[in-house]
Scaffold this active site. Structure first.
Site, short mmCIF file in Angstrom:
data_model
loop_
_atom_site.label_atom_id
_atom_site.label_comp_id
_atom_site.label_asym_id
_atom_site.label_seq_id
_atom_site.Cartn_x
_atom_site.Cartn_y
_atom_site.Cartn_z
N ASP A 13 -2.71 -10.11 -2.36
CA ASP A 13 -1.26 -9.60 -2.26
C ASP A 13 -0.84 -8.48 -3.15
OD1 ASP A 13 -1.38 -11.34 0.26
OD2 ASP A 13 -0.74 -12.71 -1.00
N LYS A 16 -3.00 -3.94 -2.16
CA LYS A 16 -4.21 -3.02 -2.01
C LYS A 16 -4.24 -2.29 -0.77
CE LYS A 16 -6.58 -7.11 -1.71
NZ LYS A 16 -5.63 -8.17 -2.20
N GLN A 225 -8.37 -10.28 -0.75
CA GLN A 225 -7.76 -11.23 -1.82
C GLN A 225 -7.93 -10.65 -3.11
OE1 GLN A 225 -10.53 -12.72 0.50
NE2 GLN A 225 -9.36 -13.11 2.05
#
Ligand code: GDP
Length: 427
Positions: A13, A16, A225
């Site tokens: 988070d 990206k 991730q």
């Protein structure tokens, strides 16, 4: 832009989605190489908000080839839903601009079911998975009992393999977890049918990406991730089930490691984490709550409130080094506007000893006491700033401090959710 790896350098988070979208404007190919539909990239294009779970963000631009590599865990239904959602909103998606690896492993209903049942079984020791079957899918891949996209395309073969797998999974669902088993015939029909629907997207994506590289096309590898959730280097067992940084590209996209020419990490100006697991700089007080509110730190896929804390230079230093990053991007700098004082961890104290390197053992991670550095904050709204020299002095000092402390150049700053809310520093 040569071949470039862009990856999260914290616990996910990091924002990206927006940066990958921005950088993918210069790319010919945008490639996902790990993870599944648990990644929720948020991209705002011309005021329109798109949340992409599985499909690379290059899809929002015409004439890019988007690849879902063999290292991705593919839920074919979620994939088709995402295609339909984009199509409905006028985004062109077909087998020419979106390609799925024939070797990607398939997430089945029994993976989802077992993901949720096992998490319940673990009780207090739960990992905090998103319950989408990704972990169990990767587990079957390692156990060599999984099915790949190519297996779905051949109906007879699919029935035999899936039938055998499901018999065992059903026994587990019923006898270990005491839950309702899945209807074998219905499942076989569903997956054989969906195999035919995804067939137009299926390709030998590894060969395609390597050929693209040889033809001097520009390739962007989009990480999902974050590095601290990497299955090997992260805070195991509170991690995701794949290699999240540049290290995952070779295996997950069938692309030689020496052909990755540049790597850029992305980190927030503070830290967040979703789910369970170690988080050394976490704030349980009103400061943490304020970061959460100012940064709208709620999961884009799950809506879960994120755990919030100050920046952790030890973790980001480690994350960037693992992927051999040439530089990094700081996001959400605007969220820190209005804090009188901003802290950041420069080192850790573990059992009275001061360390600057990320500790390998999770037992030690639980013992960490951050060593803080304090910085005076700024009160100005910086969302409209586009040049570094126009930032308030204290914001510039903080950024330069981050750069020195982490030991890698900050090539861009993000000061708001929109694509143009960036300050370039050499990228
Ligand atoms: P990802 O999984 O790393 O792509 O992160 P998310 O999609 O969860 O993105 C985080 C959220 O922050 C999204 O709602 C973005 O629109 C937003 N965002 C991205 N960059 C910035 C920024 O620099 N400032 C602010 N305030 N929001 C940002």
């Amino acid at each position: 832009m040569p071949s470039i790896s862009v990856f999260g350098a914290q616990w996910g988070d990091e924002g990206k989605g927006k940066l990958i979208d921005l950088l993918s404007r210069d790319a010919d190919y945008v490639v996902r190489y790990q993870g599944g539909a648990n990644a929720g990239h948020t991209v705002v294009v011309e005021g329109e908000k798109y949340i992409l779970h599985l499909i690379p963000s290059g899809i929002l631009h015409p004439s890019k080839v988007n690849i879902i590599g063999n290292g991705v865990a593919l839920d074919p239904f979620k994939f088709l839903d995402e295609v339909a959602g984009l199509t409905q909103r006028g985004i062109h998606v077909d087998g020419q601009n979106l390609r799925v690896s024939a070797n990607a492993h398939v997430i089945f209903e029994h993976h989802r079911r077992l993901d949720q049942l096992s998490e319940r079984w673990r009780g207090q020791g739960r990992i905090g998975t998103t319950g989408r079957g990704i972990g169990p899918c990767y587990a079957d891949k390692a156990a060599r009992t999984g099915l790949r996209v190519c297996d779905l395309l051949e109906p007879d073969h699919c029935r035999t393999r899936l039938g055998a797998a499901l018999a065992e999974k059903n026994a587990m669902i019923e006898q270990v977890h005491g839950a309702e088993p899945l209807d074998l015939d219905a499942e076989l029909d569903r997956y054989v049918a969906v195999g035919q629907r995804i067939a137009p997207f299926v390709a030998d994506t590894g060969a395609e990406v390597r050929a693209a590289y040889r033809a001097k096309k520009r390739i962007l590898f989009e990480g999902a991730q974050g590095a601290m959730l990497d299955i090997d280097a992260g805070t195991y067992p509170f991690v995701t089930s794949s290699n999240t940084g540049a290290t995952g590209i070779s295996a997950g996209a069938a692309f030689p490691p020496r052909w990755i020419e540049r790597a850029i990490g992305i980190a927030k100006a503070y830290t967040t984490r979703v789910g369970e697991g170690p988080f050394p700089t976490e704030l349980h007080d009103e400061v943490g709550a304020r970061i959460r509110e100012q940064g709208h730190e709620y999961g884009s896929t799950t809506g879960r409130p994120r755990r919030c804390g100050w920046f952790d230079a030890v973790a980001v230093r480690f994350a960037l080094e693992l992927s051999g990053a040439d530089g990094w991007i700081v996001t959400n700098l605007d969220v820190l506007s209005g804090f009188k004082e901003i802290s950041a961890a420069v080192a850790y104290k573990i059992k009275g000893r001061s360390v600057r390197d990320w500790p390998a053992a999770t037992a030690d991670i639980g013992e960490i006491e951050p060593v803080w550095a304090q910085h005076p904050g700024w009160s100005e709204d910086i969302t409209g700033v586009r040049r570094f020299e126009d930032l308030p002095q204290n914001a510039r000092n903080y950024v330069e401090w981050l750069e020195r402390e982490v030991g890698a150049p900050i090539v861009m700053l993000s000061v708001g959710p929109a694509r143009d809310q960036v300050i370039s520093r050499g990228l």
